[in-house]
Design a protein around this motif. Structure first.
Motif, short mmCIF file in Angstrom:
data_model
loop_
_atom_site.label_atom_id
_atom_site.label_comp_id
_atom_site.label_asym_id
_atom_site.label_seq_id
_atom_site.Cartn_x
_atom_site.Cartn_y
_atom_site.Cartn_z
N ALA A 80 -33.58 -77.31 -2.99
CA ALA A 80 -32.27 -77.15 -2.36
C ALA A 80 -31.34 -76.45 -3.36
N ALA A 81 -30.92 -75.24 -3.03
CA ALA A 81 -30.12 -74.43 -3.96
C ALA A 81 -28.81 -74.01 -3.30
N ASN A 82 -27.76 -73.90 -4.12
CA ASN A 82 -26.51 -73.32 -3.62
C ASN A 82 -26.68 -71.80 -3.48
N HIS A 83 -25.80 -71.19 -2.68
CA HIS A 83 -26.02 -69.78 -2.30
C HIS A 83 -24.70 -69.02 -2.35
N ASN A 84 -24.56 -68.17 -3.38
CA ASN A 84 -23.31 -67.44 -3.58
C ASN A 84 -23.45 -65.93 -3.49
N LEU A 92 -34.27 -66.67 -7.77
CA LEU A 92 -35.03 -67.88 -7.50
C LEU A 92 -36.52 -67.60 -7.36
N VAL A 93 -36.86 -66.42 -6.84
CA VAL A 93 -38.28 -66.02 -6.80
C VAL A 93 -38.87 -66.04 -8.20
N ILE A 150 -40.95 -75.61 -0.17
CA ILE A 150 -39.99 -74.93 0.70
C ILE A 150 -38.66 -74.80 -0.04
N LEU A 151 -38.06 -73.62 0.05
CA LEU A 151 -36.72 -73.39 -0.50
C LEU A 151 -35.73 -73.29 0.64
#
Length: 252
Positions: A80-84, A92-93, A150-151
Motif C-alpha cells: 500500500a503506497a501513497n501516490h503523488n 516502485l517497479v 499486489i500493489l
C-alpha cells in the motif's frame, strides 16, 4: 547560459528519452507473454526494471530505498503506497523486490502505445463498473494464491495537492482484500515524487531524488471483515506519522 533555458532543455531531454524507452521496450514487454503468464510476466518486469532505472539514470532522477530489511522477497504482500506523481510507478517497479502486479485504472489503457503495454502488466479496474471491480478482485485473489504480491494506491487517485495534504483519505479495498486473503499488508511511503513531477504541471519534470521507505508489514491472520476500518486507520496513521516526521525535520 540562461537557467530557464537549461531547465527547458532538460525537460525535453527527460520526456524525449522516456518516450524512446517506451517505444523500444513496449513491443518487448508485450512479446514476453508468449512464454505464458508466469514466466512472461517475470521477463516483462525485467524490462520494466531496466526502463525504470535506465531512464531515471539518464534523467538524473535517483531512487533512495529504505526499510528493505522489513520485506521478505519470497513472501506475498499487499503493498500500500501513497501516490503523488506519475513518477511513483517506475520508482516502485524498481524498489519492490517481490514479484508483484499493480492495480491500475482502466483509463490508462487508452493512452497510445503506453496503453498497449499497460494492459499486460497491471490488473485493470473500472471503478464505475461493478462487474469490473468484482473481476479485478477475483484476479487479485488468484495472483495472491499463486505467490504474486499486489500493489495498491489506497488513496484511490493521485494526490493533486501533496504539498498541502500529504495523504488523502484511504479507500477500503486494499484492507478488505488483505483480510479476506489473510495477506500481510506492507505500507510504502513515497516522498518527493510530487516535487519532481507535480500532478498538475503536465510534463514539467525536474531532477532529484525519490525516496521510498518500506514500513514493517502488518499481519492480518487474526483479523476478520469487521476489522477493515481499524486496519485502514492503522496503516494511514503509520504512513502519515512517517511523512509528518520528515516534514518536521525539514522545517527545523
Amino acid at each position: 547560459m540562461n537557467r530557464g533555458f537549461l531547465l527547458q532543455l532538460y525537460r525535453v531531454w527527460a520526456v524525449g528519452t522516456f518516450g524512446i524507452f517506451m517505444l523500444v521496450l513496449t513491443p518487448l514487454i508485450v512479446l514476453s507473454f508468449v512464454f505464458g503468464e508466469k514466466w512472461g510476466g517475470k521477463l516483462a518486469y525485467k524490462f520494466l526494471n531496466f526502463w525504470a532505472i535506465g531512464w531515471a539514470s539518464i534523467a538524473a532522477i535517483r531512487y533512495e530505498i529504505n526499510g528493505l530489511e522489513n520485506i521478505s522477497p519470497n513472501q506475498s504482500y499487499i503493498f500500500a503506497a501513497n501516490h503523488n506523481s506519475f513518477l511513483d510507478s517506475p520508482a516502485l517497479v524498481w524498489a519492490i523486490p517481490n514479484d508483484f502486479r499493480p492495480l491500475g485504472k482502466i483509463e490508462m489503457s487508452r493512452v497510445p502505445v503506453f496503453g498497449l503495454m499497460y494492459r499486460y502488466v497491471v490488473i485493470m479496474i473500472d471503478r464505475s463498473n461493478g462487474r469490473s471491480r468484482l473481476a479485478s478482485l477475483v484476479e487479485m485473489k488468484r495472483r495472491l494464491d499463486g505467490g504474486t504480491s499486489i500493489l495498491i494506491f489506497p488513496e484511490g487517485t493521485m494526490n493533486k495537492t501533496p504539498e498541502i495534504t500529504n495523504l488523502q483519505p484511504f479507500q477500503d479495498g486494499a484492507f478488505r482484500l488483505a483480510i479476506e486473503t489473510q495477506t500481510p499488508i506492507a505500507p510504502i511511503v513515497v516522498e518527493n515524487s510530487g516535487k519532481l513531477l507535480h500532478p498538475l504541471e503536465g510534463l514539467r519534470v525536474r531532477r532529484g531524488t525519490i525516496k521510498m521507505t518500506f514500513l514493517p508489514p502488518i499481519n492480518t491472520a487474526h483479523l476478520d471483515k469487521k476489522d477493515t476500518a481499524a486496519l485502514k486507520q492503522q496503516v494511514f496513521d503509520l504512513m502519515k506519522s512517517h511523512l509528518d516526521k520528515k516534514q518536521d525535520i525539514l522545517s527545523v
